[in-house]
Scaffold this motif. Structure first.
Motif, PDB file in Angstrom:
ATOM      1  N   LEU A 167      -3.884  15.996  -3.346  1.00  0.00           N
ATOM      2  CA  LEU A 167      -2.793  15.243  -3.960  1.00  0.00           C
ATOM      3  C   LEU A 167      -1.493  16.028  -3.831  1.00  0.00           C
ATOM      4  O   LEU A 167      -1.412  17.193  -4.235  1.00  0.00           O
ATOM      5  CB  LEU A 167      -3.100  14.996  -5.438  1.00  0.00           C
ATOM      6  N   VAL A 168      -0.470  15.404  -3.258  1.00  0.00           N
ATOM      7  CA  VAL A 168       0.833  16.049  -3.124  1.00  0.00           C
ATOM      8  C   VAL A 168       1.934  15.294  -3.864  1.00  0.00           C
ATOM      9  O   VAL A 168       3.050  15.793  -4.006  1.00  0.00           O
ATOM     10  CB  VAL A 168       1.235  16.220  -1.637  1.00  0.00           C
ATOM     11  N   GLY A 169       1.620  14.091  -4.328  1.00  0.00           N
ATOM     12  CA  GLY A 169       2.610  13.293  -5.042  1.00  0.00           C
ATOM     13  C   GLY A 169       2.196  13.050  -6.478  1.00  0.00           C
ATOM     14  O   GLY A 169       1.183  12.386  -6.733  1.00  0.00           O
ATOM     15  N   GLY A 170       2.940  13.575  -7.428  1.00  0.00           N
ATOM     16  CA  GLY A 170       2.612  13.400  -8.841  1.00  0.00           C
ATOM     17  C   GLY A 170       3.714  12.663  -9.568  1.00  0.00           C
ATOM     18  O   GLY A 170       4.350  11.759  -9.047  1.00  0.00           O
ATOM     19  N   GLY A 171       3.970  13.067 -10.795  1.00  0.00           N
ATOM     20  CA  GLY A 171       5.104  12.561 -11.554  1.00  0.00           C
ATOM     21  C   GLY A 171       5.100  11.067 -11.783  1.00  0.00           C
ATOM     22  O   GLY A 171       4.060  10.432 -11.978  1.00  0.00           O
TER      23      GLY A 171
ATOM     24  N   GLY B  72       5.200   7.031  -1.357  1.00  0.00           N
ATOM     25  CA  GLY B  72       4.845   8.094  -2.292  1.00  0.00           C
ATOM     26  C   GLY B  72       5.831   9.242  -2.246  1.00  0.00           C
ATOM     27  O   GLY B  72       6.224   9.794  -3.288  1.00  0.00           O
ATOM     28  N   THR B  73       6.265   9.604  -1.046  1.00  0.00           N
ATOM     29  CA  THR B  73       7.251  10.678  -0.895  1.00  0.00           C
ATOM     30  C   THR B  73       8.629  10.221  -1.346  1.00  0.00           C
ATOM     31  O   THR B  73       9.379  10.989  -1.965  1.00  0.00           O
ATOM     32  CB  THR B  73       7.292  11.150   0.573  1.00  0.00           C
ATOM     33  N   ALA B  74       8.975   8.963  -1.046  1.00  0.00           N
ATOM     34  CA  ALA B  74      10.261   8.427  -1.503  1.00  0.00           C
ATOM     35  C   ALA B  74      10.364   8.481  -3.024  1.00  0.00           C
ATOM     36  O   ALA B  74      11.407   8.808  -3.589  1.00  0.00           O
ATOM     37  CB  ALA B  74      10.442   6.994  -1.004  1.00  0.00           C
ATOM     38  N   MET B  75       9.263   8.168  -3.712  1.00  0.00           N
ATOM     39  CA  MET B  75       9.263   8.245  -5.173  1.00  0.00           C
ATOM     40  C   MET B  75       9.512   9.669  -5.646  1.00  0.00           C
ATOM     41  O   MET B  75      10.258   9.900  -6.615  1.00  0.00           O
ATOM     42  CB  MET B  75       7.930   7.735  -5.723  1.00  0.00           C
ATOM     43  N   ALA B  76       8.897  10.637  -4.960  1.00  0.00           N
ATOM     44  CA  ALA B  76       9.065  12.042  -5.356  1.00  0.00           C
ATOM     45  C   ALA B  76      10.502  12.509  -5.148  1.00  0.00           C
ATOM     46  O   ALA B  76      11.065  13.207  -6.008  1.00  0.00           O
ATOM     47  CB  ALA B  76       8.101  12.916  -4.565  1.00  0.00           C
ATOM     48  N   THR B  77      11.112  12.132  -4.023  1.00  0.00           N
ATOM     49  CA  THR B  77      12.515  12.528  -3.811  1.00  0.00           C
ATOM     50  C   THR B  77      13.432  11.804  -4.786  1.00  0.00           C
ATOM     51  O   THR B  77      14.447  12.361  -5.225  1.00  0.00           O
ATOM     52  CB  THR B  77      12.956  12.270  -2.362  1.00  0.00           C
ATOM     53  N   GLY B  78      13.076  10.573  -5.149  1.00  0.00           N
ATOM     54  CA  GLY B  78      13.860   9.868  -6.150  1.00  0.00           C
ATOM     55  C   GLY B  78      13.792  10.540  -7.506  1.00  0.00           C
ATOM     56  O   GLY B  78      14.815  10.718  -8.177  1.00  0.00           O
TER      57      GLY B  78
ATOM     58  N   SER C 239       0.855  -1.190   0.000  1.00  0.00           N
ATOM     59  CA  SER C 239       0.000   0.000   0.000  1.00  0.00           C
ATOM     60  C   SER C 239       0.887   1.235   0.000  1.00  0.00           C
ATOM     61  O   SER C 239       1.755   1.371   0.871  1.00  0.00           O
ATOM     62  CB  SER C 239      -0.909  -0.002   1.233  1.00  0.00           C
ATOM     63  N   PHE C 240       0.674   2.108  -0.962  1.00  0.00           N
ATOM     64  CA  PHE C 240       1.437   3.359  -1.022  1.00  0.00           C
ATOM     65  C   PHE C 240       0.782   4.406  -0.123  1.00  0.00           C
ATOM     66  O   PHE C 240      -0.423   4.632  -0.184  1.00  0.00           O
ATOM     67  CB  PHE C 240       1.471   3.909  -2.450  1.00  0.00           C
ATOM     68  N   MET C 241       1.608   5.059   0.685  1.00  0.00           N
ATOM     69  CA  MET C 241       1.182   6.233   1.431  1.00  0.00           C
ATOM     70  C   MET C 241       2.049   7.402   1.011  1.00  0.00           C
ATOM     71  O   MET C 241       3.096   7.218   0.399  1.00  0.00           O
ATOM     72  CB  MET C 241       1.319   6.000   2.944  1.00  0.00           C
ATOM     73  N   GLY C 242       1.622   8.609   1.357  1.00  0.00           N
ATOM     74  CA  GLY C 242       2.412   9.798   1.073  1.00  0.00           C
ATOM     75  C   GLY C 242       1.999  10.545  -0.175  1.00  0.00           C
ATOM     76  O   GLY C 242       2.560  11.600  -0.466  1.00  0.00           O
ATOM     77  N   PHE C 243       1.033  10.011  -0.908  1.00  0.00           N
ATOM     78  CA  PHE C 243       0.574  10.716  -2.108  1.00  0.00           C
ATOM     79  C   PHE C 243      -0.414  11.830  -1.777  1.00  0.00           C
ATOM     80  O   PHE C 243      -0.636  12.715  -2.597  1.00  0.00           O
ATOM     81  CB  PHE C 243      -0.082   9.738  -3.083  1.00  0.00           C
TER      82      PHE C 243
ATOM     83  N   GLN D 113       6.733  17.660  -2.722  1.00  0.00           N
ATOM     84  CA  GLN D 113       5.750  17.953  -1.693  1.00  0.00           C
ATOM     85  C   GLN D 113       5.410  16.656  -0.953  1.00  0.00           C
ATOM     86  O   GLN D 113       5.515  15.556  -1.508  1.00  0.00           O
ATOM     87  CB  GLN D 113       4.483  18.549  -2.310  1.00  0.00           C
ATOM     88  N   ALA D 114       5.013  16.800   0.308  1.00  0.00           N
ATOM     89  CA  ALA D 114       4.705  15.633   1.118  1.00  0.00           C
ATOM     90  C   ALA D 114       3.559  15.956   2.058  1.00  0.00           C
ATOM     91  O   ALA D 114       3.330  17.115   2.403  1.00  0.00           O
ATOM     92  CB  ALA D 114       5.937  15.192   1.915  1.00  0.00           C
ATOM     93  N   GLY D 115       2.852  14.901   2.461  1.00  0.00           N
ATOM     94  CA  GLY D 115       1.719  15.101   3.348  1.00  0.00           C
ATOM     95  C   GLY D 115       1.798  14.317   4.639  1.00  0.00           C
ATOM     96  O   GLY D 115       0.882  14.359   5.448  1.00  0.00           O
ATOM     97  N   GLY D 116       2.879  13.546   4.811  1.00  0.00           N
ATOM     98  CA  GLY D 116       2.990  12.754   6.026  1.00  0.00           C
ATOM     99  C   GLY D 116       2.071  11.538   5.969  1.00  0.00           C
ATOM    100  O   GLY D 116       1.764  11.029   4.900  1.00  0.00           O
ATOM    101  N   PRO D 117       1.630  11.056   7.134  1.00  0.00           N
ATOM    102  CA  PRO D 117       1.810  11.646   8.462  1.00  0.00           C
ATOM    103  C   PRO D 117       3.204  11.387   9.025  1.00  0.00           C
ATOM    104  O   PRO D 117       3.947  10.552   8.511  1.00  0.00           O
ATOM    105  CB  PRO D 117       0.766  10.905   9.296  1.00  0.00           C
ATOM    106  N   LEU D 118       3.532  12.117  10.099  1.00  0.00           N
ATOM    107  CA  LEU D 118       4.722  11.798  10.863  1.00  0.00           C
ATOM    108  C   LEU D 118       4.414  10.504  11.614  1.00  0.00           C
ATOM    109  O   LEU D 118       3.519  10.456  12.453  1.00  0.00           O
ATOM    110  CB  LEU D 118       5.044  12.937  11.831  1.00  0.00           C
ATOM    111  N   ASP D 119       5.122   9.454  11.266  1.00  0.00           N
ATOM    112  CA  ASP D 119       4.798   8.083  11.667  1.00  0.00           C
ATOM    113  C   ASP D 119       6.060   7.466  12.269  1.00  0.00           C
ATOM    114  O   ASP D 119       6.959   7.042  11.548  1.00  0.00           O
ATOM    115  CB  ASP D 119       4.324   7.326  10.419  1.00  0.00           C
ATOM    116  N   VAL D 120       6.134   7.442  13.584  1.00  0.00           N
ATOM    117  CA  VAL D 120       7.347   6.975  14.259  1.00  0.00           C
ATOM    118  C   VAL D 120       7.000   5.812  15.186  1.00  0.00           C
ATOM    119  O   VAL D 120       6.211   5.961  16.119  1.00  0.00           O
ATOM    120  CB  VAL D 120       8.019   8.104  15.066  1.00  0.00           C
ATOM    121  N   HIS D 121       7.586   4.658  14.910  1.00  0.00           N
ATOM    122  CA  HIS D 121       7.454   3.485  15.771  1.00  0.00           C
ATOM    123  C   HIS D 121       8.643   3.475  16.733  1.00  0.00           C
ATOM    124  O   HIS D 121       9.782   3.671  16.309  1.00  0.00           O
ATOM    125  CB  HIS D 121       7.476   2.201  14.945  1.00  0.00           C
TER     126      HIS D 121
END
Length: 457
Positions: A81-85, A403-409, A71-75, A344-352
């Protein structure tokens, strides 16, 4: 015959130095074929760079396929929508290929004390493998599977290529720019880059072993009230069969399979081969206990059976690079927009964590990732993308979503291509030129508009 002395851990051995053949030259070499590295390679190739993609596994996709995080998150931030490309293109291709049905609302950690509503994109990892193969071929990538990035090739203080260990022998690939998307910052650390890991190695976020269960009545499980799921989660923890109060799963497009995210392996270093071995074994044992609990106690799982365990365990955190800007929790939770934003990113801030469980915080607005966080401090010819980019532990919890990792890539790949075309190191690439080219590739680099749909959609 004279007996040879027994080697012990107190001994050292001398490995003779040797020259390696430069078997390939390219404009850009990307280390790591996960979500970040794949998008970096495709973006570089589409920007006109001859690109080699190096991946240690037998397929592309990294965490999305090999760790089976389906499951992709971060889009999205809420409904914006914050993740395109290229990342968003992958989601469309998955739908077209029958491997997904689209983005959907989802309650993250529903059985925990602090659930959070997000939008996710469930998919079938097996179909994703095919989609990525097609995209790589169309982009003209030189893909090297079964190939481990070992060392950077450094000349006159600048990274000029990559040493790769294949199935039999190492080789060198010459390049104008190298992108480290290994998740463990392998290339950056070997190049001498500073790392942002003030805490001990065993205080990193715990790992999760995913598994695929078949013959699950997903709809029956989804219909359970939240309080009942909370009760079952507490029961599972008390019985020693659940590692934490989570009953998290992702359903397959067919609706009869469930990808369960219910294991938790703590206190081990995901970048150390010996400790990672222990983590893999412990994760599989937890899957066994989880399955027993689900079949016995949880409605919808009575007839479930194990159809697959992920090829490798999902690792949330290892090494993070110190770049020209260190993204912080404050940057995330203030919705900060940088002038050199490349994603761009939308989170959430997710810390285990290893004691209290899970922290989920939604940023008040979308936030951006600056180009400077992709530039390892003090090293030229090298870019970084994905979860090993320059961020604190908490901030990384908001940018490691795929989703955010893809954008930074994608940003790193375009920057690498642009650097080779301009004949300058990545640090000298003008941010406005980079942003313009990213926009041409469909990436979202500017602050998005506020959501127009209701919060609960």
């Amino acid at each position: 015959m004279t007996a040879l002395p027994e080697l012990t851990t107190e001994h050292t051995v001398t490995v003779p130095p040797r020259e390696l053949p430069v078997t390939t030259t390219a404009d850009v070499v990307v280390a790591g074929g996960g979500p970040a590295g794949f998008c970096a390679a495709v973006a570089a190739a589409r920007a006109g760079a001859r690109t080699v993609l190096v991946e240690r596994g037998p397929f592309l996709g990294g965490t999305a396929t090999g760790a089976m995080v389906a499951s992709f998150m971060g889009f999205y931030w809420r409904t914006t929508l914050v993740g395109g490309g290229i990342g968003h293109e992958i989601t469309r291709r998955l739908v077209d290929a029958g491997g997904a049905s689209g983005f959907t609302p989802y309650v993250l950690a529903e059985a925990s004390e602090n659930p959070l509503r997000v939008r996710t994109f469930p998919f079938d990892p097996e179909v994703l493998k095919l989609v990525l193969d097609d995209l790589a071929a169309e982009a003209g990538l030189d893909v090297r599977l079964h190939s481990q990035a070992v060392d950077p090739v450094v000349s006159e203080g600048s990274v000029r290529g990559l040493v790769v260990q294949g199935r039999y022998a190492p080789e060198a690939i010459g390049a104008g720019v190298v992108v480290d998307a290994t998740a463990d910052a392998v290339v950056c650390r070997r190049a001498g880059c500073a790392v942002e890991n003030p805490q001990g190695r065993h205080e990193r976020q715990p790992m999760t072993m995913m598994a695929r269960l078949s013959d699950v009545d997903i709809y029956r499980f989804r219909a359970l009230p939240r309080e009942e799921k909370r009760r079952l989660a507490r029961l599972g923890v008390a019985a020693g069969e659940l590692a934490q109060q989570l009953l998290s799963l992702v359903s397959s497009p067919s609706g009869h399979d469930a990808f369960i995210l219910m294991t938790r392996v703590s206190g081990l270093d995901g970048s150390d081969s010996e400790e990672l071995t222990r983590a893999e074994i412990a994760g599989r044992e937890q899957v066994r206990r989880v399955l027993s609990f689900l079949r016995r106690e949880v409605p919808g799982f009575e007839n479930a059976h194990l159809s697959a365990i992920a090829p490798w365990i999902g690792v949330r955190e290892t090494w993070r690079v110190v770049g020209d800007h260190l993204l912080t929790e404050s940057d995330v939770l203030s919705g900060r927009q940088f002038p050199d934003a490349v994603a761009q990113a939308g989170g959430p801030l997710d810390v285990h964590d290893n004691t209290n469980g899970l922290t989920l915080v939604e940023p008040p607005a979308p936030f951006s990732v600056p180009y400077r966080s992709l530039l390892p401090r003090g090293v030229e010819g090298l870019l970084v993308a994905g979860r090993c980019l320059s961020a604190t532990q908490a901030a990384m919890g908001a940018v490691r979503h795929m989703g955010t990792a893809m954008a930074t890539g994608q940003a790193a790949g375009v920057a690498a291509a642009l650097a080779t075309q301009l004949g300058v190191p990545p640090r000298a690439v003008p941010a406005d030129r980079l942003q313009a080219l990213l926009r041409e590739q469909g990436a979202i680099v500017d602050s998005p508009a506020q959501p127009r749909l209701p919060r609960t959609a």
